[in-house]
Write a protein that holds these residues in place. Structure first.
Motif, short mmCIF file in Angstrom:
data_model
loop_
_atom_site.label_atom_id
_atom_site.label_comp_id
_atom_site.label_asym_id
_atom_site.label_seq_id
_atom_site.Cartn_x
_atom_site.Cartn_y
_atom_site.Cartn_z
N ASP A 330 -2.36 -14.69 8.76
CA ASP A 330 -3.22 -15.03 7.63
C ASP A 330 -4.06 -13.83 7.19
O ASP A 330 -5.24 -13.95 6.86
N LEU A 331 -3.43 -12.67 7.20
CA LEU A 331 -4.11 -11.43 6.81
C LEU A 331 -3.36 -10.75 5.69
O LEU A 331 -2.12 -10.83 5.61
N ASN A 332 -4.11 -10.07 4.85
CA ASN A 332 -3.50 -9.23 3.82
C ASN A 332 -3.66 -7.77 4.21
O ASN A 332 -4.77 -7.31 4.52
N ILE A 333 -2.55 -7.05 4.22
CA ILE A 333 -2.58 -5.62 4.51
C ILE A 333 -3.11 -4.89 3.28
O ILE A 333 -2.76 -5.20 2.15
N ASP A 334 -3.95 -3.89 3.50
CA ASP A 334 -4.51 -3.11 2.40
C ASP A 334 -3.74 -1.82 2.14
O ASP A 334 -3.85 -1.25 1.05
N ALA A 335 -3.00 -1.36 3.14
CA ALA A 335 -2.17 -0.16 2.94
C ALA A 335 -1.11 -0.10 4.02
O ALA A 335 -1.37 -0.46 5.18
N ILE A 336 0.07 0.36 3.65
CA ILE A 336 1.18 0.57 4.59
C ILE A 336 1.71 1.98 4.38
O ILE A 336 1.89 2.42 3.24
N VAL A 337 1.95 2.68 5.48
CA VAL A 337 2.57 4.00 5.41
C VAL A 337 3.79 3.99 6.32
O VAL A 337 3.68 3.70 7.52
#
Length: 401
Positions: A330-337
């Motif tokens: 139930d989390l939203n990622i703010d950035a992925i690399v």
């Protein structure tokens, strides 16, 4: 094959066999990393009874050793296959046991254990010839600081849409041995935690070091802890989080790695594991999750390694990561690399260096191949000149067995 410059290799691999007067076979760590089967071939050739390593070593064998190569192995002599790293992953224990059963590996040989350099290695372990103990707990209650056991019969793992608690399975690291005493303490109040309550792992043992050379303040903080409710001590503070259940120690993470988002405790290894399993092109044990704080918000960032052979479009990977983390946590990622294989910062025993990963992200020095970032993430203040973190220290975090 364990490196001799940290505790698991030096004490477990050299001093123990000398003390016991046992025949010992050594090989270069590089030889194992280049071809993991060499480790199991050596066990086969010499009829070894005791050998092991961190969890990633067993993962390498699972991924790299072929079915044809297994036919040439005989692991029936292996009595103690110690797995000393946190987290010890249940899926690794199960898959290694399944894959190598036909060449004689006994599931009772698996020996999960826990220790650290400051304890001159060993703190807890199971009993030889007993299979590892697993416990399934409620993930939501874990985030609140409580390990509430869930009956596996109540969890339908085959149906993603099934109602029921979200769970996490842990492997017991065994019990305190000989004259070692382990307690779980609230790191803020310095009082004893009850069974099933998450806190910091403290150890009292004649094997504990006397302190850090030339560092009196750090020595006092780490090695001279007393319980305020009982006055008992001195204990050595490990910096690790966990809980006790009927004397069994379950390690849940590191205090300094714990992520807090909107007041909820999140263990980065849970996020990392979900992300790694979201797409086949992502490498196991190749993810680092961390938080950036700025503008009054916590922003969750994750860095992941992509398999070398993957040359297709990266967008499906990025979408799969976002989808699975949202579904599972139930989390939203703010950035992925997404980065090149083998470039995420790790210790020599295969642990992710999350602080180094965060610094590399802020400095723009990651070996990125793709990324996703809806809005630019800027920290409230630029990173300060870097001090040596414990997770970079060969005698501390990295050396946790």
């Amino acid at each position: 094959w364990l490196p001799l410059y940290h505790d698991m290799g030096l004490i477990g691999g050299i001093i123990q066999p000398i003390w016991c007067g046992r025949h010992n076979i050594m090989m270069s760590p590089l030889s194992f990393l280049q071809r993991p089967i060499r480790w199991l071939q050596a066990i086969t050739k010499y009829g070894a009874t005791t050998s092991g390593g961190p969890n990633f070593a067993y993962d390498l064998c699972i991924r790299n050793i072929t079915e044809e190569e297994i036919d040439e192995l005989d692991l029936s002599s292996w009595e103690v296959a110690f797995n000393g790293a946190e987290p010890i992953r249940p899926e690794t224990v199960r898959e290694f046991t399944r894959k190598f059963a036909r060449c004689g590996f006994n599931p009772k040989a698996f020996y999960p254990c826990y220790g650290l350099a400051e304890a001159t290695l060993f703190v807890t372990g199971g009993f030889v010839r007993e299979e590892p103990k697993f416990e399934t707990i409620d993930s939501e209650r874990l985030a609140e600081g409580a390990a509430v056991a869930v009956d596996d019969d109540d969890v339908d793992y085959s149906d993603d849409s099934a109602e029921g608690p979200k769970t996490r399975q842990l492997v017991s690291s065994g019990q305190a041995v000989l004259d070692v005493k382990v307690v779980i303490a609230d790191p803020d109040t310095m009082t004893t935690c009850t069974d099933g309550q998450i806190g910091e792992i403290w150890s009292m043992s004649p094997s504990n070091a006397h302190g850090y050379w030339g560092m009196p303040d750090a020595t006092r903080e780490t090695f001279q802890a007393y319980l305020k409710d009982t006055g008992e001590g001195p204990f050595m503070r490990t910096g690790d989080l966990g809980y006790l259940r009927n004397g069994e120690l379950f390690v849940t993470g590191r205090i300094k790695d714990l992520i807090i988002i909107r007041g909820v405790n999140i263990y980065p290894q849970d996020i990392e594991r979900t992300a790694e399993q979201s797409h086949p092109a992502l490498r196991p044990n190749g993810a680092g999750a961390f938080v950036l704080e700025g503008s009054g918000q916590e922003r969750l960032v994750i860095v992941l390694e992509v398999e070398r052979k993957y040359k297709d479009d990266y967008e499906p990977i990025l979408k799969a990561i976002r989808r699975e983390i949202n579904r599972e946590h139930d989390l939203n990622i703010d950035a992925i690399v997404l980065v090149k294989a083998g470039t995420i910062p790790k210790t020599s025993s295969g642990k992710i260096q999350r602080h180094a990963c965060r610094n590399n992200y802020l400095e723009g020095s990651l070996k990125a191949v793709a990324g996703w970032e809806p809005t630019p993430l800027k920290p409230a203040t630029p990173p300060s000149p870097r001090k040596k973190d414990n997770d970079d220290d060969e005698s501390s975090d990295e050396a946790k067995t």
